[in-house]
Design a protein around this motif. Structure first.
Motif, PDB file in Angstrom:
ATOM      1  N   ALA A 137      -4.966  47.927  36.919  1.00 51.85           N
ATOM      2  CA  ALA A 137      -6.012  47.985  37.945  1.00 51.85           C
ATOM      3  C   ALA A 137      -7.182  47.090  37.545  1.00 51.85           C
ATOM      4  CB  ALA A 137      -6.480  49.428  38.134  1.00 51.85           C
ATOM      5  N   VAL A 138      -7.717  47.307  36.350  1.00 54.35           N
ATOM      6  CA  VAL A 138      -8.878  46.515  35.898  1.00 54.35           C
ATOM      7  C   VAL A 138      -8.505  45.032  35.795  1.00 54.35           C
ATOM      8  CG1 VAL A 138     -10.538  46.167  34.022  1.00 54.35           C
ATOM      9  CG2 VAL A 138      -9.995  48.482  34.785  1.00 54.35           C
ATOM     10  N   SER A 139      -7.323  44.741  35.267  1.00 55.24           N
ATOM     11  CA  SER A 139      -6.893  43.330  35.145  1.00 55.24           C
ATOM     12  C   SER A 139      -6.871  42.668  36.521  1.00 55.24           C
ATOM     13  CB  SER A 139      -5.479  43.225  34.563  1.00 55.24           C
ATOM     14  OG  SER A 139      -5.390  43.917  33.370  1.00 55.24           O
ATOM     15  N   HIS A 140      -6.351  43.372  37.518  1.00 59.24           N
ATOM     16  CA  HIS A 140      -6.253  42.781  38.852  1.00 59.24           C
ATOM     17  C   HIS A 140      -7.628  42.625  39.504  1.00 59.24           C
ATOM     18  CE1 HIS A 140      -4.065  41.429  42.359  1.00 59.24           C
ATOM     19  NE2 HIS A 140      -4.863  42.170  43.095  1.00 59.24           N
ATOM     20  N   PHE A 177       4.319  47.535  47.321  1.00 58.46           N
ATOM     21  CA  PHE A 177       3.469  47.279  46.161  1.00 58.46           C
ATOM     22  C   PHE A 177       2.414  46.253  46.548  1.00 58.46           C
ATOM     23  CE2 PHE A 177       2.380  45.522  41.961  1.00 58.46           C
ATOM     24  CZ  PHE A 177       2.059  46.716  41.325  1.00 58.46           C
ATOM     25  N   HIS A 178       1.177  46.714  46.694  1.00 54.83           N
ATOM     26  CA  HIS A 178       0.102  45.854  47.191  1.00 54.83           C
ATOM     27  C   HIS A 178      -1.074  45.976  46.210  1.00 54.83           C
ATOM     28  CE1 HIS A 178      -2.057  43.612  50.168  1.00 54.83           C
ATOM     29  NE2 HIS A 178      -2.833  44.590  50.551  1.00 54.83           N
ATOM     30  N   PRO A 179      -1.068  45.169  45.130  1.00 60.54           N
ATOM     31  CA  PRO A 179      -2.082  45.331  44.080  1.00 60.54           C
ATOM     32  C   PRO A 179      -3.520  45.144  44.552  1.00 60.54           C
ATOM     33  CG  PRO A 179      -0.691  43.422  43.647  1.00 60.54           C
ATOM     34  CD  PRO A 179      -0.083  44.145  44.794  1.00 60.54           C
ATOM     35  N   ASP A 180      -3.716  44.462  45.691  1.00 63.61           N
ATOM     36  CA  ASP A 180      -5.090  44.311  46.205  1.00 63.61           C
ATOM     37  C   ASP A 180      -5.707  45.661  46.578  1.00 63.61           C
ATOM     38  OD1 ASP A 180      -5.121  41.640  45.767  1.00 63.61           O
ATOM     39  OD2 ASP A 180      -4.999  41.034  47.862  1.00 63.61           O
TER      40      ASP A 180
END
Lengths: 154, 160
Positions: free
Chosen positions: A101-104, A16-19
């Protein structure tokens, strides 16, 4: 000075790599600036048709149930917030209350103008050649909050 | 929304898209753009901590990507290395049987990291000879012009 060693197996961590949301945003912005907005759609259609072929098959076989299952799993994994409503027969309304996605992305950079196509073009392409169609009823570019409608074609 | 766990195939398909638009040079232009504009995190860490910046950077990314790897930092010898037993990106692409990875997928690492590290005085070497098995080896070394460093590592000494 120290000598440091780290050994990790794939099973030691959760993938899990939100970047990667940021990386996708960079790619969308790059196409948009270099080639134009239509090319963003063209790229997303190419990717969706190539990678989501198995999901499209599931939708052809199981209909709305397959889309519902996909969305629930996606937003659970990403820690988003959605509400799924069945307001009409053979139609499913999905309220995206928090878009991970947008929040990150917003924590680190501006969201590309065409980023909304990762919802709009993505679901439209996914439902092509199935019995269902997609409508992006609302989309707030600042937050990613949106209303998605999946319904049986007439 | 496309899941961040589906990013790798999106990345690979993006390279194919760019190649279709303008050939391999279009893909390389993007890698250079990405490196110059967005790899500031690695750049800042190396500027602040030296070679240990590499350790700090890859500790985060490789763990988040659930890689199978061994990483070593020897500050006395001025060398940092990663032995990748299974690259999470290439591994994922190889596992996804219904798509074909972009033919030069693994080369993006070489361009992205070389462009960040070499201007800071480090040599970045990557051995991609086993990349079709999702394995590779990376060595980052202080530039040999630094007199304290007397040994140049041969990347083949560290088979992945």
């Amino acid at each position: 000075m120290a000598k440091l060693v780290m050994r990790r197996k794939a099973t030691d961590n959760v993938y899990f790599h939100p970047d990667f949301h940021i990386a996708l945003n960079i790619m969308i912005e790059y196409i948009e600036k270099k080639f134009g907005k239509e090319d963003v759609k063209e790229y997303l259609r190419q990717f969706t048709n190539a990678y989501y072929k198995p999901l499209k098959q599931k939708i052809k076989r199981y209909g709305l149930k397959a889309i519902k299952g996909y969305l629930e799993q996606l937003y659970r994994k990403e820690n988003g917030e959605i509400e799924i409503l069945f307001l009409e027969p053979e139609s499913m309304t999905v309220k995206i209350k928090r878009c991970p996605a947008v929040s990150h992305i917003r924590k680190k950079m501006t969201v590309a103008d065409s980023f909304c196509e990762t919802t709009g073009t993505f679901y439209q392409t996914l439902l092509e050649k199935t019995d269902f169609e997609f409508e992006l009823k609302k989309y707030d570019k600042k937050t990613g909050r949106s209303i998605l409608i999946f319904r049986k074609r007439k | 929304m496309i899941s961040c766990t589906d990013f790798i195939p999106a990345y690979s398909e993006f390279f194919k898209f760019l190649e279709k638009k303008g050939g391999k040079k279009e893909v390389i232009k993007f890698w250079e753009y990405l490196s110059d504009k967005y790899f500031t995190n690695l750049k800042n860490l190396v500027e602040k901590h030296g070679l240990k910046g590499c350790w700090l950077y890859w500790s985060k990314t490789l763990n988040e990507e659930a890689a199978d790897f061994k990483m070593e930092l020897d500050e006395n010898r001025g060398v940092f290395k990663i032995i990748m037993f299974k690259c999470p990106s290439k591994g994922r692409l190889l596992k996804t049987k219904h798509i074909k990875p972009y033919k030069d997928y693994c080369k993006h690492c070489d361009i992205l990291y070389t462009r960040v590290l070499e201007p800071l005085g480090y040599k970045y070497k990557i051995d991609l000879s086993r990349c079709e098995k999702a394995r590779c080896t990376v060595i980052v070394q202080k530039n040999l012009r630094d007199k304290k460093i007397t040994h140049s590592y041969n990347i083949k000494q560290f088979p992945g």
